[in-house]
Design a protein around this motif. Structure first.
Motif, PDB file in Angstrom:
ATOM      1  N   ASP A 202      49.735   2.416 -52.421  1.00 24.45           N
ATOM      2  CA  ASP A 202      49.860   1.073 -52.367  1.00 24.45           C
ATOM      3  C   ASP A 202      50.950   0.927 -51.248  1.00 24.45           C
ATOM      4  O   ASP A 202      51.455  -0.284 -50.977  1.00 24.45           O
ATOM      5  CB  ASP A 202      50.282   0.124 -53.682  1.00 24.45           C
ATOM      6  N   GLN A 203      51.507   1.986 -50.482  1.00 26.33           N
ATOM      7  CA  GLN A 203      52.213   1.904 -49.448  1.00 26.33           C
ATOM      8  C   GLN A 203      51.796   2.389 -48.099  1.00 26.33           C
ATOM      9  O   GLN A 203      50.742   3.381 -48.084  1.00 26.33           O
ATOM     10  CB  GLN A 203      53.669   2.604 -49.659  1.00 26.33           C
ATOM     11  N   PRO A 204      51.997   1.855 -46.849  1.00 27.70           N
ATOM     12  CA  PRO A 204      51.223   2.060 -45.758  1.00 27.70           C
ATOM     13  C   PRO A 204      52.423   3.266 -45.119  1.00 27.70           C
ATOM     14  O   PRO A 204      53.606   3.568 -45.587  1.00 27.70           O
ATOM     15  CB  PRO A 204      51.304   1.172 -44.917  1.00 27.70           C
ATOM     16  N   VAL A 205      51.739   4.345 -44.223  1.00 30.25           N
ATOM     17  CA  VAL A 205      52.492   5.285 -43.606  1.00 30.25           C
ATOM     18  C   VAL A 205      53.379   5.043 -42.491  1.00 30.25           C
ATOM     19  O   VAL A 205      54.520   5.163 -42.581  1.00 30.25           O
ATOM     20  CB  VAL A 205      51.531   6.359 -43.055  1.00 30.25           C
ATOM     21  N   ILE A 206      52.652   3.894 -41.866  1.00 34.03           N
ATOM     22  CA  ILE A 206      53.758   3.200 -40.861  1.00 34.03           C
ATOM     23  C   ILE A 206      53.684   1.316 -41.263  1.00 34.03           C
ATOM     24  O   ILE A 206      52.923   1.328 -42.200  1.00 34.03           O
ATOM     25  CB  ILE A 206      53.130   3.246 -39.555  1.00 34.03           C
ATOM     26  N   ASP A 207      54.392   0.786 -40.781  1.00 34.63           N
ATOM     27  CA  ASP A 207      54.363  -0.934 -41.047  1.00 34.63           C
ATOM     28  C   ASP A 207      52.951  -1.232 -40.925  1.00 34.63           C
ATOM     29  O   ASP A 207      52.485  -1.272 -39.804  1.00 34.63           O
ATOM     30  CB  ASP A 207      55.305  -1.515 -40.386  1.00 34.63           C
ATOM     31  N   ALA A 208      52.630  -1.877 -41.860  1.00 33.68           N
ATOM     32  CA  ALA A 208      51.157  -2.626 -41.743  1.00 33.68           C
ATOM     33  C   ALA A 208      51.038  -3.654 -42.804  1.00 33.68           C
ATOM     34  O   ALA A 208      51.818  -3.665 -44.029  1.00 33.68           O
ATOM     35  CB  ALA A 208      50.148  -1.699 -41.952  1.00 33.68           C
ATOM     36  N   TYR A 209      50.052  -4.511 -42.576  1.00 34.66           N
ATOM     37  CA  TYR A 209      49.811  -5.629 -43.264  1.00 34.66           C
ATOM     38  C   TYR A 209      49.009  -4.937 -44.613  1.00 34.66           C
ATOM     39  O   TYR A 209      47.963  -4.751 -44.603  1.00 34.66           O
ATOM     40  CB  TYR A 209      48.900  -6.574 -42.779  1.00 34.66           C
ATOM     41  N   HIS A 210      49.819  -4.836 -45.601  1.00 36.03           N
ATOM     42  CA  HIS A 210      49.185  -3.968 -46.661  1.00 36.03           C
ATOM     43  C   HIS A 210      49.252  -4.318 -48.124  1.00 36.03           C
ATOM     44  O   HIS A 210      48.654  -3.914 -48.822  1.00 36.03           O
ATOM     45  CB  HIS A 210      50.034  -2.550 -46.544  1.00 36.03           C
ATOM     46  N   HIS A 211      50.191  -5.367 -48.208  1.00 33.67           N
ATOM     47  CA  HIS A 211      50.500  -5.755 -49.601  1.00 33.67           C
ATOM     48  C   HIS A 211      50.950  -7.208 -49.748  1.00 33.67           C
ATOM     49  O   HIS A 211      51.805  -7.485 -49.012  1.00 33.67           O
ATOM     50  CB  HIS A 211      51.522  -4.730 -50.312  1.00 33.67           C
ATOM     51  N   GLU A 212      50.698  -7.936 -50.798  1.00 34.15           N
ATOM     52  CA  GLU A 212      51.614  -9.050 -50.853  1.00 34.15           C
ATOM     53  C   GLU A 212      53.186  -8.946 -51.103  1.00 34.15           C
ATOM     54  O   GLU A 212      53.948  -9.819 -50.694  1.00 34.15           O
ATOM     55  CB  GLU A 212      51.157 -10.044 -52.033  1.00 34.15           C
ATOM     56  N   ASP A 213      53.578  -8.010 -51.629  1.00 35.09           N
ATOM     57  CA  ASP A 213      55.070  -7.681 -51.886  1.00 35.09           C
ATOM     58  C   ASP A 213      55.568  -7.183 -50.520  1.00 35.09           C
ATOM     59  O   ASP A 213      55.023  -6.090 -49.875  1.00 35.09           O
ATOM     60  CB  ASP A 213      55.262  -6.532 -52.840  1.00 35.09           C
ATOM     61  N   LEU A 214      56.229  -7.873 -49.714  1.00 30.75           N
ATOM     62  CA  LEU A 214      56.599  -7.758 -48.171  1.00 30.75           C
ATOM     63  C   LEU A 214      57.159  -6.207 -48.014  1.00 30.75           C
ATOM     64  O   LEU A 214      57.049  -5.494 -47.093  1.00 30.75           O
ATOM     65  CB  LEU A 214      57.377  -8.747 -47.590  1.00 30.75           C
ATOM     66  N   ARG A 215      57.981  -5.894 -48.946  1.00 27.07           N
ATOM     67  CA  ARG A 215      58.788  -4.604 -48.995  1.00 27.07           C
ATOM     68  C   ARG A 215      57.572  -3.508 -48.778  1.00 27.07           C
ATOM     69  O   ARG A 215      57.825  -2.402 -48.269  1.00 27.07           O
ATOM     70  CB  ARG A 215      59.528  -4.340 -50.142  1.00 27.07           C
ATOM     71  N   ARG A 216      56.383  -3.604 -49.596  1.00 32.22           N
ATOM     72  CA  ARG A 216      55.356  -2.424 -49.318  1.00 32.22           C
ATOM     73  C   ARG A 216      54.444  -2.682 -48.194  1.00 32.22           C
ATOM     74  O   ARG A 216      53.687  -1.756 -47.725  1.00 32.22           O
ATOM     75  CB  ARG A 216      54.459  -2.750 -50.809  1.00 32.22           C
ATOM     76  N   THR A 217      54.832  -3.488 -47.156  1.00 29.67           N
ATOM     77  CA  THR A 217      54.206  -3.594 -45.903  1.00 29.67           C
ATOM     78  C   THR A 217      54.997  -2.454 -45.053  1.00 29.67           C
ATOM     79  O   THR A 217      54.659  -2.210 -43.950  1.00 29.67           O
ATOM     80  CB  THR A 217      54.282  -4.882 -45.292  1.00 29.67           C
ATOM     81  N   ARG A 218      56.210  -2.137 -45.552  1.00 31.71           N
ATOM     82  CA  ARG A 218      56.890  -1.165 -44.596  1.00 31.71           C
ATOM     83  C   ARG A 218      56.659   0.397 -44.861  1.00 31.71           C
ATOM     84  O   ARG A 218      56.104   0.753 -45.955  1.00 31.71           O
ATOM     85  CB  ARG A 218      58.508  -1.153 -45.053  1.00 31.71           C
ATOM     86  N   SER A 219      57.002   1.115 -43.984  1.00 26.99           N
ATOM     87  CA  SER A 219      56.601   2.617 -43.956  1.00 26.99           C
ATOM     88  C   SER A 219      57.272   3.362 -45.197  1.00 26.99           C
ATOM     89  O   SER A 219      58.332   3.295 -45.505  1.00 26.99           O
ATOM     90  CB  SER A 219      57.065   3.204 -42.592  1.00 26.99           C
ATOM     91  N   ALA A 220      56.043   4.048 -45.880  1.00 27.04           N
ATOM     92  CA  ALA A 220      56.643   4.652 -47.223  1.00 27.04           C
ATOM     93  C   ALA A 220      57.299   5.876 -46.492  1.00 27.04           C
ATOM     94  O   ALA A 220      58.461   6.381 -47.578  1.00 27.04           O
ATOM     95  CB  ALA A 220      55.363   5.190 -47.909  1.00 27.04           C
ATOM     96  N   PHE A 221      57.428   6.450 -45.510  1.00 27.97           N
ATOM     97  CA  PHE A 221      58.200   7.580 -45.026  1.00 27.97           C
ATOM     98  C   PHE A 221      59.402   7.511 -44.229  1.00 27.97           C
ATOM     99  O   PHE A 221      59.925   8.273 -43.574  1.00 27.97           O
ATOM    100  CB  PHE A 221      57.307   8.712 -44.621  1.00 27.97           C
ATOM    101  N   GLN A 222      59.910   6.171 -44.100  1.00 25.61           N
ATOM    102  CA  GLN A 222      61.036   5.785 -43.358  1.00 25.61           C
ATOM    103  C   GLN A 222      62.164   5.104 -44.174  1.00 25.61           C
ATOM    104  O   GLN A 222      63.431   4.961 -43.515  1.00 25.61           O
ATOM    105  CB  GLN A 222      60.732   5.128 -42.316  1.00 25.61           C
ATOM    106  N   SER A 223      61.859   4.808 -45.173  1.00 22.81           N
ATOM    107  CA  SER A 223      63.067   4.066 -46.278  1.00 22.81           C
ATOM    108  C   SER A 223      62.907   4.352 -47.455  1.00 22.81           C
ATOM    109  O   SER A 223      61.744   4.582 -48.166  1.00 22.81           O
ATOM    110  CB  SER A 223      62.592   2.582 -46.022  1.00 22.81           C
ATOM    111  N   VAL A 224      63.792   4.067 -48.200  1.00 25.72           N
ATOM    112  CA  VAL A 224      63.889   3.891 -49.562  1.00 25.72           C
ATOM    113  C   VAL A 224      63.535   2.607 -50.079  1.00 25.72           C
ATOM    114  O   VAL A 224      64.354   1.566 -49.380  1.00 25.72           O
ATOM    115  CB  VAL A 224      65.271   4.340 -50.300  1.00 25.72           C
TER     116      VAL A 224
END
Length: 372
Positions: A202-224
């Motif tokens: 439910d997380q994108p590999v790079i920043d993308a419009y992916h989820h209503e939770d804005l934190r989950r629009t951020r790249s899964a492999f660049q941040s905690v």
């Protein structure tokens, strides 16, 4: 042992669904059958419902970036799959109503899509002919299912009359056994848990419009990334005596698999690290949690527990006690493989109880006070 294996269908063949199928083939009868004296598996997967095409299903069964190659044979057989010589019918229906579950002759649907979490959703499967459904996720409310089960804790409460059952969550399966051991032995006043969880789909590999939770629009492999969690609510369903005493939060970290719980406990009496570790080590070595709970003091990293079937592995080297009563623990768990194995354990026990003759292993159908 029944006269034939229990016939089960997988609804959804993503990370959980594929791990459930693979775990069944890799482990044989598993924990539940072993404890019940069976030397062979009593479950047989006969159907998979997923929207992906057959070549993709075959390929992703054979090769897995996290768990490696499937240790057997996987082939396409017309419009279906053949795994280790077993024919598995493949369905491609977007809704449970579109499948005649009764015509498949199944005993249980393992709902592994994660798309259904209400009682109304469960009724859709039952109305379409499914005799029973085991959900691979916690539900929106306790009333959405007839029981929520964490294997090793409350599976004996199943009467066999249940139609809709939840396997809880991977984090609940990790945390509840530890909390129960310590609450019974010492007592817990208050609990704070941080889940440190590997990235999920439910997380994108790079920043993308992916989820209503804005934190989950951020790249899964660049941040905690902090995310929401229902862990506190899930624990309270299993250990209602702790209701109102638990807070939980979660962060996702840039790893493929294996997670941990960082647990802080205010104990009901004075204790020390030696006593805490002794209680958890003994629980791992004997009793109802043997084979489900493990204990180590070796200098591990998370990848050491990839493909580990335990619900939780207590890292005793990380146990800390501040003052006389404030305890901090670290427990590892493979959030995919451990959970898939527990789902099979619950499925096997559930079906044994549900199909047992009256008076031959069935339990009372009294309300399940410890999980509803």
């Amino acid at each position: 042992m029944p006269h034939r294996p229990y016939r089960v269908a997988l609804n959804g063949y993503g990370r959980v669904g594929r791990c459930v199928l693979r775990a069944l083939y890799e482990r044989g009868s598993g924990f539940a059958a072993e404890t019940l004296g069976s030397a062979e598996s009593s479950l047989k997967i006969v159907a998979i419902n997923d929207l992906a095409d057959i070549p993709s299903l075959e390929y992703l069964t054979r090769f897995d970036s996290t768990h490696g190659r499937f240790p057997g044979t996987v082939q396409v057989a017309g419009d279906d799959l053949q795994i280790n010589g077993d024919d598995i019918q493949v369905l491609r229906s977007a809704t449970p109503e579109a499948i005649d579950w009764a015509a498949l002759g199944i005993d249980l649907v393992l709902e592994c899509s994660g798309a259904y979490n209400s009682r109304a959703d469960g009724q859709r499967f039952l109305a379409a002919g499914a005799p029973r459904v085991l959900f691979s996720q916690p539900m929106a409310s306790a009333a959405a299912v007839d029981a929520t089960i964490v294997f090793g804790i409350n599976q004996a409460s199943l009467s066999g009359a249940e139609r809709l059952v939840s396997n809880a969550s991977c984090t609940t399966n990790c945390g509840v056994p530890l909390l129960k051991v310590l609450h019974q032995a010492i007592g817990l006043e208050y609990i704070s848990i941080t889940t440190i969880h590997s990235a999920m789909n439910d997380q994108p590999v790079i920043d993308a419009y992916h989820h209503e939770d804005l934190r989950r629009t951020r790249s899964a492999f660049q941040s905690v990334i902090p995310v929401s969690t229902g862990l506190a609510r899930g624990i309270e369903r299993l250990l209602p005596e702790l209701t109102g005493r638990i807070q939980a939060k979660a962060v996702r970290v840039p790893t493929l698999n294996v997670s941990c719980l960082d647990i802080t406990l205010l104990m009901a009496r004075d204790t020390d690290a030696a006593e805490i570790n002794r209680l958890l080590r003994e629980a791992a070595q004997s009793g109802p949690l043997k084979g489900l709970l493990a204990y180590t003091e070796l200098p591990h990293a998370s990848c050491d527990f990839n493909h580990d079937p335990h619900s939780a592995i207590v890292d005793g080297s990380q146990t800390r006690v501040s003052g006389p009563r404030l305890v901090n623990l670290l427990a590892w768990f493979d959030n995919e493989w451990g959970f898939a194995n527990r789902m099979l354990d619950v499925a096997e026990h559930y079906l044994r109880v549900a199909t047992a003759p009256e008076g031959a292993g069935r339990h009372s159908s009294a309300p399940l006070k410890d999980c509803l």
